[in-house]
Scaffold this active site. Structure first.
Site, PDB file in Angstrom:
ATOM      1  N   TYR A 179     -13.134   1.276  -3.294  1.00  0.00           N
ATOM      2  CA  TYR A 179     -13.235   2.679  -3.678  1.00  0.00           C
ATOM      3  C   TYR A 179     -14.382   2.851  -4.679  1.00  0.00           C
ATOM      4  CZ  TYR A 179      -8.854   3.204  -1.145  1.00  0.00           C
ATOM      5  OH  TYR A 179      -7.895   3.202  -0.160  1.00  0.00           O
ATOM      6  N   GLY A 237       4.605  -4.361  -3.852  1.00  0.00           N
ATOM      7  CA  GLY A 237       4.378  -3.137  -3.097  1.00  0.00           C
ATOM      8  C   GLY A 237       5.363  -2.968  -1.970  1.00  0.00           C
ATOM      9  N   HIS A 272     -10.636  -2.460  -4.242  1.00  0.00           N
ATOM     10  CA  HIS A 272     -10.383  -2.134  -2.830  1.00  0.00           C
ATOM     11  C   HIS A 272     -11.462  -1.277  -2.168  1.00  0.00           C
ATOM     12  CE1 HIS A 272      -5.805  -2.782  -3.692  1.00  0.00           C
ATOM     13  NE2 HIS A 272      -6.553  -3.858  -3.915  1.00  0.00           N
ATOM     14  N   HIS A 297      -8.337   2.804 -11.159  1.00  0.00           N
ATOM     15  CA  HIS A 297      -8.469   2.067  -9.900  1.00  0.00           C
ATOM     16  C   HIS A 297      -9.939   1.700  -9.695  1.00  0.00           C
ATOM     17  CE1 HIS A 297      -7.763   0.557  -6.015  1.00  0.00           C
ATOM     18  NE2 HIS A 297      -7.011   1.526  -5.503  1.00  0.00           N
TER      19      HIS A 297
END
Length: 419
Positions: free
Chosen positions: A193, A350, A191, A188
């Site tokens: 992070y 999603g 977004h 990941h």
């Protein structure tokens, strides 16, 4: 339908029978304080598995330092591995595939998490850290223990000599994921992070080899990808990115000057995409910036995202030579069109997959979809998790959720397709 044409993922390790993928999400149903998936997760992922289909797990913490969401699972302890083993077994029993999304939230965490029982008992690095000492703007509900919103705190900037340990944390989590029976891992890097915090010049003002130029800001991501690839092998690693453009909204206030190259692409993300060609990734997943932060999730007919064009996939497709996946704002008809036009190879859903455990079959048959309810996306409970019904009424609660008339959204439900 193009969505139901088989496809080999990059690296040659996995062959899918269709291209409807469960997107990596945040579901927050792990058992506490172990941060381990329990029986609810086994049922949830088992419901959504299909022969030759790919599921991507919810965002999963890689270490004590990475935590910051209540009831989010981890993948670094023996208890967590044992919990995930039951999940992957449920998916494999239905001849499906599942990747684990490896997650470090960086500055989105809060230093109060040092009081979490599991983190205290395990020791090791603690939240919150980032590329630089810049706090997320505003307040957070993700302090520990859970309570009213508190101001976000400035993270500790990771020292240069800590980076090898951070890369090692990703490697340990990847090993644990493979021990748990996952078919691969997704890194990941989107977004707002941690890895995205290193990519973005608004959250990275470092002066060492991990800051400054686009090459330096991409360095950590590429080091993680290279190290994890050596552990899990070709075709078992994927990456998620969320490129932005001038005027784009940012996740968690992770701003960027959005410097563009001559072709109008973000210089740093374009470099990252080109550089990822050097690795035998299973796929590269782009976030399409068409989600309005949940504003329309309880009134889908008014959601403008379903009427917005694909941007990131079309913009970066010429740069990436491997398998490309996109998520964000897709309907069955627009997903099939995106694959037919070669904008993407796979589409991850999603919200529609949350509310439709048999989403691939519903799309294949051209059936209506259950309406999703945002209020229960992160409720910690069974409601809004495993109670959405399938067409046959074999899972969930039949008739509990109204159906959505796809004719009222952009496009219409595609005609029935043959497998």
């Amino acid at each position: 339908m193009a969505l139901f044409q088989p496809i080999d993922l990059g690296g040659g390790a996995i062959k899918l029978k269709h291209r409807v993928v469960l997107a990596p999400l945040t579901r927050q149903r792990a058992d506490e304080p172990q941060m381990a998936p329990g029986t609810k997760a086994v049922e949830y992922y088992g419901q959504r598995a299909s022969p030759g289909g790919l599921l991507i797990s919810e965002a999963t913490n890689i270490s004590t330092e990475s935590c910051g969401y209540h009831h989010a699972p981890g993948i670094w302890t023996e208890e967590q591995i044992a919990g995930w083993c039951k999940v992957t077994e449920a998916v494999h029993n239905k001849s499906g595939f599942i990747f684990c999304q490896l997650w470090h939230i960086g500055r989105v965490s809060h230093p109060s998490w040092v009081e979490h029982p599991l983190l205290k008992s395990r020791g090791g690095p603690m939240p919150s850290v980032s590329a630089s000492e810049q706090a997320v703007p505003g307040k957070t509900l993700n302090s520990f223990p859970q309570g009213p919103a508190v101001p976000n705190a400035a993270p500790r900037a990771l020292r240069t000599d800590e980076i090898p340990r951070l890369v090692s944390d990703y490697c340990h989590a990847a090993r644990c994921a493979m021990r748990a029976g996952f078919d691969g891992v997704e890194i990941h890097s989107a977004h707002g992070y941690l890895l995205d915090q290193f990519l973005r010049d608004g959250t990275n003002n470092r002066t060492d080899q991990y800051g400054g130029s686009p090459e330096n800001r991409c360095r950590l991501l590429l080091e993680v990808v290279e190290a994890v690839s050596k552990i899990v092998g070709p075709g078992r690693v994927a990456v998620r990115l969320s490129p932005t453009q001038p005027g784009s909204a940012s996740f968690f206030g992770a701003k960027d000057t959005n410097e563009l190259d001559a072709e109008g692409r973000h210089k740093t993300y374009a470099l990252a995409v080109r550089s990822l060609n050097a690795y035998p990734l299973a796929y590269l997943l782009f976030t399409e910036p068409r989600w309005a932060g949940g504003k329309y999730d309880n009134d889908v007919e008014k959601d403008p995202g379903f009427n917005m064009p694909i941007t990131n996939s079309n913009m970066y497709r010429p740069l990436y030579k491997g398998i490309l996946m996109a998520a964000g704002g897709f309907l069955p008809a627009s997903a099939d069109e995106a694959v037919r036009q070669n904008s993407v190879d796979l589409v991850a859903f999603g919200r529609w997959f949350i509310s439709n455990p048999d989403l691939p079959e519903r799309i294949r048959l051209g059936k209506s979809l259950n309406r999703y309810v945002r209020d229960t996306f992160y409720s910690y409970e069974v409601e809004g998790y495993t109670d959405y019904p399938d067409l046959q009424g074999t899972v969930g609660v039949a008739g509990k959720y109204p159906l959505v008339d796809l004719e009222k959204l952009k496009g219409s439900a595609p005609a029935q397709a043959k497998l």
